[in-house]
Design a protein around this motif. Structure first.
Motif, PDB file in Angstrom:
ATOM      1  N   SER A  11       0.847  -1.017  -0.020  1.00  0.00           N
ATOM      2  CA  SER A  11       0.159   0.042   0.095  1.00  0.00           C
ATOM      3  C   SER A  11       0.728   1.275   0.052  1.00  0.00           C
ATOM      4  CB  SER A  11      -1.069   0.009   1.154  1.00  0.00           C
ATOM      5  OG  SER A  11      -1.998  -1.058   0.976  1.00  0.00           O
ATOM      6  N   HIS A  72       1.622  -5.666 -11.317  1.00  0.00           N
ATOM      7  CA  HIS A  72       0.587  -4.610 -11.547  1.00  0.00           C
ATOM      8  C   HIS A  72       0.892  -3.375 -11.313  1.00  0.00           C
ATOM      9  CE1 HIS A  72      -0.263  -5.147  -7.433  1.00  0.00           C
ATOM     10  NE2 HIS A  72      -1.366  -4.657  -7.439  1.00  0.00           N
ATOM     11  N   THR A  73       0.379  -2.163 -11.769  1.00  0.00           N
ATOM     12  CA  THR A  73       0.800  -1.128 -11.637  1.00  0.00           C
ATOM     13  C   THR A  73      -0.025  -0.112 -10.600  1.00  0.00           C
ATOM     14  OG1 THR A  73      -0.862   0.154 -13.395  1.00  0.00           O
ATOM     15  CG2 THR A  73       1.541  -0.839 -14.169  1.00  0.00           C
ATOM     16  N   HIS A  74      -0.542  -0.658  -9.481  1.00  0.00           N
ATOM     17  CA  HIS A  74      -0.741   0.097  -8.539  1.00  0.00           C
ATOM     18  C   HIS A  74       0.269   0.592  -7.806  1.00  0.00           C
ATOM     19  CE1 HIS A  74      -4.825  -2.451  -7.787  1.00  0.00           C
ATOM     20  NE2 HIS A  74      -4.990  -1.279  -8.820  1.00  0.00           N
ATOM     21  N   TRP A  75       0.147   1.851  -7.151  1.00  0.00           N
ATOM     22  CA  TRP A  75       1.502   2.548  -6.725  1.00  0.00           C
ATOM     23  C   TRP A  75       2.268   1.973  -6.083  1.00  0.00           C
ATOM     24  CZ3 TRP A  75      -0.834   8.052  -4.554  1.00  0.00           C
ATOM     25  CH2 TRP A  75      -0.742   8.690  -5.539  1.00  0.00           C
ATOM     26  N   ASP A  76       1.899   1.149  -5.046  1.00  0.00           N
ATOM     27  CA  ASP A  76       2.932   0.500  -4.229  1.00  0.00           C
ATOM     28  C   ASP A  76       3.931  -0.609  -4.795  1.00  0.00           C
ATOM     29  OD1 ASP A  76       0.411  -0.910  -4.263  1.00  0.00           O
ATOM     30  OD2 ASP A  76       1.028  -2.256  -2.588  1.00  0.00           O
ATOM     31  N   HIS A  77       3.422  -0.933  -6.271  1.00  0.00           N
ATOM     32  CA  HIS A  77       4.379  -1.750  -6.985  1.00  0.00           C
ATOM     33  C   HIS A  77       5.226  -0.922  -8.292  1.00  0.00           C
ATOM     34  CE1 HIS A  77       2.508  -5.413  -5.208  1.00  0.00           C
ATOM     35  NE2 HIS A  77       1.800  -4.463  -4.766  1.00  0.00           N
ATOM     36  N   HIS A 155      -7.358  -9.605  -8.201  1.00  0.00           N
ATOM     37  CA  HIS A 155      -7.095  -8.486  -7.638  1.00  0.00           C
ATOM     38  C   HIS A 155      -7.909  -7.237  -8.337  1.00  0.00           C
ATOM     39  CE1 HIS A 155      -4.589  -5.702  -4.826  1.00  0.00           C
ATOM     40  NE2 HIS A 155      -4.245  -5.200  -6.027  1.00  0.00           N
ATOM     41  N   TRP A 157      -8.615  -4.916 -11.271  1.00  0.00           N
ATOM     42  CA  TRP A 157      -8.135  -4.252 -12.262  1.00  0.00           C
ATOM     43  C   TRP A 157      -6.797  -5.376 -12.577  1.00  0.00           C
ATOM     44  CZ3 TRP A 157     -10.933  -0.714  -9.865  1.00  0.00           C
ATOM     45  CH2 TRP A 157     -11.602  -0.216 -10.384  1.00  0.00           C
ATOM     46  N   TRP A 242     -11.105  -6.337  -1.342  1.00  0.00           N
ATOM     47  CA  TRP A 242      -9.825  -5.312  -1.543  1.00  0.00           C
ATOM     48  C   TRP A 242      -8.734  -6.238  -2.384  1.00  0.00           C
ATOM     49  CZ3 TRP A 242      -8.020  -1.693   2.997  1.00  0.00           C
ATOM     50  CH2 TRP A 242      -9.117  -0.889   3.134  1.00  0.00           C
TER      51      TRP A 242
END
Ligand SMILES: [Zn+2]
Ligand SMILES: [Zn+2]
Length: 303
Positions: A11, A72-77, A155, A157, A242
């Motif tokens: 996160s 995946h391109t969520h911020w924490d990654h 997950h 998206w 989530w």
């Protein structure tokens, strides 16, 4: 082959006195294959220090060839990527791999994160040569001597899990995923958990089962499984939509795939070191036949 953990948190980065032992940087794992390939999984804030280390060798001379697999391109990654020093040395080559989307391309997604007014240096200004490879779940390909395979995760998206195999030794990196039982997570924003007792539609149950089978196949025969265990079981019950798992969910996959070593990964940002200790002790207590490790920043693991 070895792994080095540069970021183990989910996160958001959480530096501070209560996270000092397990570490506060977000997801980044370096794979150290015997053939010397520079292979990294995820570009959370942990990749900043890895970049500095890499600059002490070929990347510092502008001769580095970095392969970066993104779950995946969520911020924490991805949020460490603009601070990845090898990008700013001419002659280096950085190839980024992630799941292809129907609506846009990987380079557009990454470049949008550093556009004005979010960041002073546009991604197009990096000096390294960059390349992008968009993947589909189920694909396998080689990076140096490493065979990389991927499977879809449950997950929002969609994320990809990766298996990396070299000379008969393999590990799997699974971050982020919900279990495959309660909610199918795809391209819709799900704002609240399903009503207790509600089951997914038969069509979605079939999709979830298929996804789980592919994931178990991906993990089969691995000597090490790194798995998103952001939630406790109680937290999962409150937030099944989530897209994260608990240690019990990770253990279930490890058992189905016959993997004997499990790394609890993607610790929740509000989890203190003492709480991680407690979760680790409880998980070990319930699975004496397994070797269970809580991911610790800067730790090295033999595959
Ligand atoms: Zn995450
Ligand atoms: Zn995510």
């Amino acid at each position: 082959m070895r792994l080095k953990l540069w970021g183990v948190r989910g996160s958001i980065p959480v530096p501070g006195v209560t996270t000092i032992r397990y570490g506060g940087n977000t997801s980044c794992v370096q794979v150290l294959p015997e053939d010397g390939t520079i292979l990294v999984i995820d570009a959370g804030t942990g990749i900043r220090k890895l970049g500095k280390r890499l600059m002490q060798s070929a990347c510092g001379r502008g001769q580095g060839d970095v392969h970066l697999l993104i779950s995946h391109t969520h911020w924490d990654h991805i949020q460490g990527l603009p601070f990845f020093a090898p990008l700013y040395r001419e002659g280096n080559r950085v190839t980024v791999y992630a799941r292809g989307r129907e609506d846009t391309h990987l380079d557009v997604v990454l470049k949008s994160a550093t556009k004005d007014p979010y960041f002073p240096v546009p991604f197009d200004a990096v000096q390294a040569e960059t390349a992008y490879r968009e993947l589909r779940e189920g694909e396998s390909f080689y990076i140096g001597a490493c065979k990389v395979s991927c499977a879809r995760l449950n997950h929002p998206w969609i994320a990809l899990g990766y298996r990396v195999e070299e000379a008969g030794r393999a590990f799997t990196y699974i971050s982020d995923t919900a279990p495959f039982s309660d909610v199918l997570l795809e391209h819709d924003f799900i704002s609240s958990p399903p009503t207790p007792g509600d089951r997914p539609s038969p069509e979605n149950v079939a999709k979830l089962r298929q996804m789980e089978r592919a994931l178990v196949d991906l993990c089969r025969g691995c000597s090490l499984l790194v798995f998103d265990t952001m939630f406790t079981d109680e937290e999962y019950r409150q937030r099944p939509h989530w897209g994260h798992s608990s240690p019990a969910h990770a253990l279930a996959i490890a058992r189905k795939a016959g993997v004997g070593r499990l790394v609890l990964f993607h610790h929740a940002p509000n989890r203190t070191d003492d709480q991680v200790d407690q979760i680790l002790a409880e998980t070990r207590g319930g699975a004496p036949d397994m070797e269970i490790i809580a991911a610790t920043e800067m730790a090295e693991l033999e595959v």
